[in-house]
Every structure is written in C-alpha cells, then in structure tokens.
Design an enzyme around this catalytic site. Structure first.
Site, PDB file in Angstrom:
ATOM      1  N   CYS A  34       1.018  -1.386  -0.011  1.00  0.00           N
ATOM      2  CA  CYS A  34       0.165  -0.072   0.101  1.00  0.00           C
ATOM      3  C   CYS A  34       0.821   1.227   0.035  1.00  0.00           C
ATOM      4  O   CYS A  34       0.649   2.106  -1.044  1.00  0.00           O
ATOM      5  CB  CYS A  34      -0.940  -0.001   1.178  1.00  0.00           C
ATOM      6  SG  CYS A  34      -2.227   1.388   1.340  1.00  0.00           S
ATOM      7  N   CYS A  35       1.765   1.434   1.014  1.00  0.00           N
ATOM      8  CA  CYS A  35       2.668   2.343   0.832  1.00  0.00           C
ATOM      9  C   CYS A  35       3.596   2.669  -0.242  1.00  0.00           C
ATOM     10  O   CYS A  35       3.792   3.606  -0.861  1.00  0.00           O
ATOM     11  CB  CYS A  35       3.829   2.392   2.120  1.00  0.00           C
ATOM     12  SG  CYS A  35       3.201   2.832   3.740  1.00  0.00           S
ATOM     13  N   CYS A  71      -1.316   8.330   7.391  1.00  0.00           N
ATOM     14  CA  CYS A  71      -2.614   8.276   6.921  1.00  0.00           C
ATOM     15  C   CYS A  71      -3.493   8.247   8.128  1.00  0.00           C
ATOM     16  O   CYS A  71      -3.034   7.381   9.012  1.00  0.00           O
ATOM     17  CB  CYS A  71      -2.771   7.244   6.076  1.00  0.00           C
ATOM     18  SG  CYS A  71      -1.775   7.331   4.490  1.00  0.00           S
ATOM     19  N   CYS A  84      -3.462   4.446   9.627  1.00  0.00           N
ATOM     20  CA  CYS A  84      -2.319   3.714   9.965  1.00  0.00           C
ATOM     21  C   CYS A  84      -1.791   4.476  11.059  1.00  0.00           C
ATOM     22  O   CYS A  84      -0.681   4.342  11.339  1.00  0.00           O
ATOM     23  CB  CYS A  84      -1.614   3.596   8.785  1.00  0.00           C
ATOM     24  SG  CYS A  84      -1.901   2.592   7.467  1.00  0.00           S
ATOM     25  N   CYS A 109       7.528   3.997   6.233  1.00  0.00           N
ATOM     26  CA  CYS A 109       6.632   3.945   5.004  1.00  0.00           C
ATOM     27  C   CYS A 109       7.459   3.400   3.716  1.00  0.00           C
ATOM     28  O   CYS A 109       7.156   2.674   2.822  1.00  0.00           O
ATOM     29  CB  CYS A 109       5.976   4.888   4.550  1.00  0.00           C
ATOM     30  SG  CYS A 109       6.969   6.270   4.126  1.00  0.00           S
TER      31      CYS A 109
HETATM   32  S1  SF4 Z   1       0.393   4.821   5.418  1.00  0.00           S
HETATM   33 FE1  SF4 Z   1      -1.261   3.140   5.611  1.00  0.00          FE
HETATM   34  S2  SF4 Z   1      -2.813   3.910   3.910  1.00  0.00           S
HETATM   35 FE2  SF4 Z   1      -1.031   5.264   3.875  1.00  0.00          FE
HETATM   36  S3  SF4 Z   1       0.066   4.445   2.120  1.00  0.00           S
HETATM   37 FE3  SF4 Z   1       0.920   3.388   3.915  1.00  0.00          FE
HETATM   38  S4  SF4 Z   1      -0.311   1.533   4.163  1.00  0.00           S
HETATM   39 FE4  SF4 Z   1      -1.252   2.701   2.693  1.00  0.00          FE
END
Ligand code: SF4
Length: 239
Positions: free
Chosen positions: A125-126, A208, A211, A235
């Site tokens: 996701c990151c 985010c 998270c 991240c």
């Molecule tokens: S902090 Fe969480 S929601 Fe944001 S990009 Fe990374 S995993 Fe995805």
C-alpha cells in the site's frame, strides 16, 4: 564549494563527507541556502505537513518563496491535514504546493489488491500510494528535502545533512537532523506557525488516518504509526 557540480551520479563518498562537515559549521538556514544554490528549481521538498514540516516551510520560505513542495496525497489523510494544507497555502502564497496522487484510486486499488490493503499488505500500500508517486514527483529533480531528525527514531539516527539516496537516484538533504522535538515546538510557538491540531491530541507523528494512532505522553514518537502491524515504523521513503 559553490562552483562544484553536485549530482547523485557524480558525488563520491568523500564529497558527501566534505559537504557535511561544511554544513555542520553553519545553521539550518545556511543548509537551505546551500541546497537552493546548488540545485535551484531541481530541489523538491517532500512535505508531510507534520510539526517538523511547519518549521521547514517557514525556513524554506525565507530562502526561496516559490519553492517546490510535494505532498504525497494517499487519499487516506486526516481531514485536519488537508485543512492545514489550505492554511499553509494562504500564509505562504508563492509556494508551489503539489498534492501528488497515486495512479490508482482507492476503488481501483481495492479491485486489484483487495479491500483495506493497508491492513493486509501495508508495504505494498505504501509502495503504491507513497513511494511510486514520489518517484514520479522527483523525476527531473536533482535532490529532495526532508525534515528528518536524528532523535526521531533509531532508523534515523545516522542521517546526515546530505545523503546519497539510491532508492530515488537522488540526493536527500535534511536540514533539521540536529533539531530536538522541543526545538521544533519552540520555533512553532515563537513564530506562531499553524500546525496540525492532532499534535495536541497525542499524535506526535501523523500519517494516513488508517495507519496512525495516538501514543502515550513521552512514548517513541513513531509508535503510533502502523501500530496494527508488527515492526513497521517507516513507509519506505527513508529506509
Ligand atoms: S500509511 Fe497506510 S494507508 Fe497510507 S499508504 Fe501506507 S499503508 Fe497505505
């Protein structure tokens, strides 16, 4: 030093050492002046809009009013962060602030990788929502600025003023490495800078919404980041 050409491709280890020794003799504004003198508009500040970022923006504005700033807009930030960005745009109108979106919308990401990827695979996701967009934002840039501080976490303890950054084939410039958390807040209060109100609600580090959790007073400032995972505290932009 100002006559040298600095680029990721040409700098050797001893060049970094030499520049870092030079920058250590000056103050934070000197580091920013050096960076803008070297890289001009090919310098991009990757801004999180956290507390350190308020200091960075205020100092950058003293050196280069039309500085390029990129915010990695994952679509999952707190509403307070977006409100703060609007406040910053009003206070520093000449800054070029780009909210860089990922290629995939949240819906497309869910279709391709499943719902709530931040829970099932936060690294992916990151990667999709932060690292790939930063790669794109740094296309054509020679260097990027970051507000990292050495005392934020053990993973940041060895950060220098300028650092080779193989992940982005770039030079990462970190003017705040020697600042403490108290230094940051003294500056914010002294100059009455805007800041994210979540800092007053137990969030020392804000990413985010999905998270980021608040932490106890005095706890590691990054403990609330990816608290639902085991061991993830970065991240990937800085590791
Ligand atoms: S902090 Fe969480 S929601 Fe944001 S990009 Fe990374 S995993 Fe995805």
């Amino acid at each position: 030093m100002s006559n040298q050409t600095f680029s990721y491709a040409t700098l050797a280890e001893q060049d970094y050492q030499q520049v870092n020794e030079h920058l250590a003799k000056g103050d934070t504004l000197d580091t920013l002046k050096w960076a803008y003198q070297q890289f001009g508009e090919k310098l991009v500040y990757a801004c999180s809009f956290g507390a350190e970022a308020m200091v960075m923006i205020d100092l950058i504005y003293k050196v280069r009013k039309d500085a390029k700033i990129v915010f990695l807009d994952t679509n999952k930030h707190f509403k307070e962060t977006y409100t703060l960005i609007d406040e910053v745009k009003s206070r520093y109108p000449e800054l070029q602030i780009e909210l860089k979106l990922p290629d995939l919308t949240l819906e497309q990401q869910a279709q391709q990788h499943g719902d709530e990827l931040w829970k099932s695979n936060p690294d992916l996701c990151c990667n999709l929502r932060k690292i790939k967009p930063l790669h794109e934002a740094l296309d054509g840039a020679q260097a990027w600025l970051s507000g990292l501080r050495r005392d934020q976490s053990p993973t940041r303890a060895n950060t220098e003023y300028i650092n080779p950054d193989p992940k982005f084939s770039s030079i990462k410039v970190c003017p705040l490495i020697h600042w403490t958390w108290d230094d940051v807040w003294n500056y914010i209060k002294t100059f009455q800078l805007p800041y994210n109100p979540l800092h007053d609600q137990g969030y020392p580090s804000i990413g985010c919404e999905t998270c980021t959790l608040p932490v106890e007073d005095g706890a590691d400032s990054r403990l609330g980041r990816w608290a639902h995972t085991t061991g993830k505290t970065e991240c990937g932009l800085h590791s």
